[in-house]
Enzyme design. Structure first.
Site, mmCIF file in Angstrom:
data_model
loop_
_atom_site.group_PDB
_atom_site.id
_atom_site.type_symbol
_atom_site.label_atom_id
_atom_site.label_comp_id
_atom_site.label_asym_id
_atom_site.label_seq_id
_atom_site.Cartn_x
_atom_site.Cartn_y
_atom_site.Cartn_z
ATOM 1 N N CYS A 197 -4.881 12.098 13.530
ATOM 2 C CA CYS A 197 -5.662 10.885 13.337
ATOM 3 C C CYS A 197 -5.455 10.000 14.551
ATOM 4 O O CYS A 197 -4.819 10.405 15.517
ATOM 5 C CB CYS A 197 -5.257 10.169 12.053
ATOM 6 S SG CYS A 197 -3.611 9.493 12.141
ATOM 7 N N ARG A 207 -8.697 -0.589 4.692
ATOM 8 C CA ARG A 207 -7.841 0.457 4.116
ATOM 9 C C ARG A 207 -6.500 -0.109 3.688
ATOM 10 O O ARG A 207 -5.881 0.407 2.761
ATOM 11 C CB ARG A 207 -7.585 1.561 5.155
ATOM 12 C CG ARG A 207 -8.767 2.462 5.406
ATOM 13 C CD ARG A 207 -8.333 3.618 6.277
ATOM 14 N NE ARG A 207 -6.997 4.027 5.885
ATOM 15 C CZ ARG A 207 -6.023 4.328 6.737
ATOM 16 N NH1 ARG A 207 -6.218 4.309 8.012
ATOM 17 N NH2 ARG A 207 -4.842 4.689 6.283
ATOM 18 N N LYS A 236 0.844 -1.208 0.000
ATOM 19 C CA LYS A 236 0.000 0.000 0.000
ATOM 20 C C LYS A 236 0.877 1.257 0.000
ATOM 21 O O LYS A 236 0.660 2.173 -0.788
ATOM 22 C CB LYS A 236 -0.891 -0.001 1.251
ATOM 23 C CG LYS A 236 -1.525 1.341 1.561
ATOM 24 C CD LYS A 236 -2.411 1.292 2.789
ATOM 25 C CE LYS A 236 -1.734 1.489 4.112
ATOM 26 N NZ LYS A 236 -1.430 2.885 4.497
ATOM 27 N N ASN A 237 1.865 1.291 0.889
ATOM 28 C CA ASN A 237 2.628 2.523 1.076
ATOM 29 C C ASN A 237 3.664 2.776 -0.019
ATOM 30 O O ASN A 237 4.310 3.817 -0.035
ATOM 31 C CB ASN A 237 3.265 2.549 2.472
ATOM 32 C CG ASN A 237 2.204 2.726 3.551
ATOM 33 O OD1 ASN A 237 1.059 3.085 3.247
ATOM 34 N ND2 ASN A 237 2.567 2.463 4.787
HETATM 35 N N1 EPU Z 1 6.603 14.167 11.261
HETATM 36 C C1 EPU Z 1 6.774 15.480 11.611
HETATM 37 N N2 EPU Z 1 6.605 16.423 10.627
HETATM 38 C C2 EPU Z 1 6.300 16.102 9.354
HETATM 39 C C3 EPU Z 1 6.136 14.747 9.004
HETATM 40 C C4 EPU Z 1 6.303 13.800 9.989
HETATM 41 O O1 EPU Z 1 7.060 15.799 12.754
HETATM 42 O O2 EPU Z 1 6.170 17.012 8.525
HETATM 43 C C5 EPU Z 1 6.776 13.129 12.293
HETATM 44 C C6 EPU Z 1 5.526 12.280 12.490
HETATM 45 O O3 EPU Z 1 4.604 12.898 13.353
HETATM 46 C C7 EPU Z 1 6.112 11.003 13.027
HETATM 47 C C8 EPU Z 1 7.418 10.888 12.274
HETATM 48 O O4 EPU Z 1 7.716 12.190 11.811
HETATM 49 O O5 EPU Z 1 6.377 11.153 14.401
HETATM 50 C C9 EPU Z 1 7.419 9.925 11.112
HETATM 51 O O6 EPU Z 1 6.261 10.106 10.313
HETATM 52 P P1 EPU Z 1 6.282 9.929 8.735
HETATM 53 O O7 EPU Z 1 6.168 11.260 8.109
HETATM 54 O O8 EPU Z 1 7.428 9.070 8.333
HETATM 55 O O9 EPU Z 1 4.927 9.162 8.488
HETATM 56 P P2 EPU Z 1 4.064 9.295 7.171
HETATM 57 O O10 EPU Z 1 4.958 9.502 6.020
HETATM 58 O O11 EPU Z 1 2.945 10.220 7.388
HETATM 59 C C10 EPU Z 1 4.195 6.771 6.504
HETATM 60 C C11 EPU Z 1 3.217 5.642 6.308
HETATM 61 C C12 EPU Z 1 2.637 5.245 7.658
HETATM 62 C C13 EPU Z 1 3.798 4.809 8.567
HETATM 63 C C14 EPU Z 1 4.834 5.936 8.678
HETATM 64 C C15 EPU Z 1 6.063 5.547 9.451
HETATM 65 C C16 EPU Z 1 2.387 6.047 4.106
HETATM 66 C C17 EPU Z 1 1.255 6.424 3.226
HETATM 67 N N3 EPU Z 1 2.167 6.084 5.407
HETATM 68 O O12 EPU Z 1 3.451 7.836 7.086
HETATM 69 O O13 EPU Z 1 1.792 4.131 7.419
HETATM 70 O O14 EPU Z 1 3.314 4.503 9.849
HETATM 71 O O15 EPU Z 1 5.260 6.341 7.362
HETATM 72 O O16 EPU Z 1 6.682 4.459 8.881
HETATM 73 O O17 EPU Z 1 3.451 5.678 3.611
HETATM 74 C C18 EPU Z 1 0.057 2.625 7.890
HETATM 75 O O18 EPU Z 1 0.294 2.079 6.802
HETATM 76 O O19 EPU Z 1 -0.687 2.103 8.767
HETATM 77 C C19 EPU Z 1 0.682 3.915 8.205
HETATM 78 C C20 EPU Z 1 0.228 4.728 9.140
#
Ligand code: EPU
Length: 421
Positions: free
Chosen positions: A117, A400, A22-23
């Site tokens: 969320c 999802r 998915k990701n």
């Molecule tokens: N963060 C910030 N600022 C930002 C972005 C992130 O502080 O601008 C923080 C977040 O709050 C978190 C950390 O950085 O504490 C890492 O978050 P990240 O941005 O890596 O998460 P994401 O890109 O929003 C993706 C996956 C998530 C997965 C995370 C971590 C996708 C679509 N989503 O989210 O997947 O948990 O990376 O590996 O790729 C899931 O599939 O269930 C899911 C939530």
């Protein structure tokens, strides 16, 4: 609404085909905005999140459809719209992945702030910071992030946040930088296999990206990208979830398509617990010794143990012979499953970002409520071994991110059915 009814106690045995990730699919689908001509993606899972993104891309002028083989064809037909509205972004956070491509290709991106969320606050400051470093101008309009620029220019960008790298911020900046003028270097880039898959797709479209899979990405901007055919990598979180299903039920599962190189941290921790993992010709074979040992797990960005398997690992450790500890270092509030697992007889105590797990001899079936995708998976796993019947409510969360999970589980012996409320 629908729920799962699961009668625990069956040993799982057989073959599970692993779906596409998915990701990896979501950012690559979003990247099609950058591309002239047709993108053909194989192995895109049929999931609610994928269908949501297809609707959003449709509004943004990208036509997407599946052919008879299941391959997804995407093609930009209209570049007028640059607004990802709240109605769609609020349904799925990953919609934010259209931001970089819209800005780079259409010079304007208006994306509703996704908001928090069930797993935490989830800010997008790093996305904005990275895109502004490429020269975008940013303002905040009625809850939307508005980014504009006539021309993006390559830059040196540090993308490490308070919790380490960010997967989708890396994806957004990487996508935008492919069409920027000159060289971009992203330091503290996410190293997840899904980012490597995105970079490989973009390179096949004509981008010039090096360093994928390391914390330093170098992108030489190009003037255009052209469509290509690409196969999405297998879903390592689905692999980990079924590994835990095999371990909990003392079963034996062949996970077809599983890629060992993507799950080393998972294999390392699960082997400590007593899970037996062997490489097979087409994937992995997972079985378990009878006794589950307690372990300590800390979630981290890749190559560490993934936060997306934290809840499922907790379900496993509920039944270990002793005390375990899980510390969440990516999303410190991602613990809504703790209370539900305790309803099933687990002994879990949360202290800040850590949960102490006192192993119990058995879990018991109960009505439980899913709160997010991975928490739902943890409850399904716990139910597979609980005594009696468990109803897992709100299965739309699991839809999802897991393709036909109940059919895959039933095919290897689980007593699970989907029930309309
Ligand atoms: N963060 C910030 N600022 C930002 C972005 C992130 O502080 O601008 C923080 C977040 O709050 C978190 C950390 O950085 O504490 C890492 O978050 P990240 O941005 O890596 O998460 P994401 O890109 O929003 C993706 C996956 C998530 C997965 C995370 C971590 C996708 C679509 N989503 O989210 O997947 O948990 O990376 O590996 O790729 C899931 O599939 O269930 C899911 C939530």
């Amino acid at each position: 609404m629908q729920h799962f009814e699961i009668v625990g106690g069956n040993r799982l045995k057989g073959v599970v085909p692993i779906s596409g990730a998915k990701n990896a699919s979501l950012p690559i689908m979003a990247a099609s905005i950058l591309v002239d001509g047709e993108t053909i993606l194989h192995n895109v899972p049929d999931l609610a999140d994928v269908r949501h993104l297809q609707v959003l891309l449709g509004r943004l002028g990208v036509k997407s459809q599946r052919d008879d083989s299941g391959a997804m064809h995407l093609r930009v037909e209209d570049e007028m719209n640059t607004h990802a509205e709240y109605e769609l972004v609020s349904k799925m956070r990953a919609s934010v992945c259209v931001m970089g491509p819209l800005l780079a290709k259409r010079k304007r991106a208006q994306v509703s702030m996704p908001g928090g969320c069930a797993i935490g606050d989830r800010p997008i400051d790093m996305h904005i910071q990275g895109l502004c470093a490429l020269g975008a101008e940013f303002e905040f309009v009625n809850g939307d992030v508005l980014l504009r620029n006539k021309k993006l220019t390559g830059a040196d960008i540090f993308l490490g946040g308070p919790f380490g790298s960010s997967v989708t911020a890396t994806a957004n900046v990487l996508m935008a930088a492919t069409l920027a003028d000159g060289r971009t270097i992203i330091e503290s880039a996410a190293c997840e296999p899904e980012i490597v898959d995105l970079a490989n797709y973009l390179n096949a479209c004509g981008a010039r990206i090096a360093g994928q899979g390391t914390p330093q990405l170098t992108i030489e901007g190009v003037s255009s990208l052209t469509g290509t055919e690409h196969r999405i990598i297998p879903d390592r979180i689905e692999v980990g979830t079924f590994m835990i299903a095999a371990a909990l039920t003392n079963g034996e599962l062949e996970l077809q398509g599983a890629q060992f190189e993507h799950i080393r941290a998972i294999v390392d921790r699960l082997r400590q617990v007593g899970v037996i993992v062997e490489r097979a010709e087409k994937g992995l074979i997972v079985s378990s010794s009878r006794r589950l040992e307690p372990v300590q797990i800390t979630t981290q960005p890749y190559p560490g143990f993934p936060t997306d398997l934290q809840a499922q690992a907790m379900a496993l450790l509920c039944l270990a012979d002793g005390n375990s500890m899980i510390t969440e270092k990516v999303f410190p509030d991602r613990f809504l499953h703790v209370g539900e697992l305790n309803r099933m007889g687990a002994h879990l105590r949360k202290a800040g970002p850590t949960v102490m797990i006192e192993g119990v001899k058995r879990l018991v079936g109960a009505p439980v409520m899913a709160s997010d995708l991975r928490a739902s998976a943890a409850l399904v796993l716990a139910a597979l071994i609980a005594k009696g019947t468990t109803q897992v409510q709100r299965v739309y969360h699991i839809d999802r991110g897991y393709e036909t999970i109940e059919r895959k589980l039933a095919a290897v012996g689980a007593n699970i059915r989907r029930v309309q409320d």
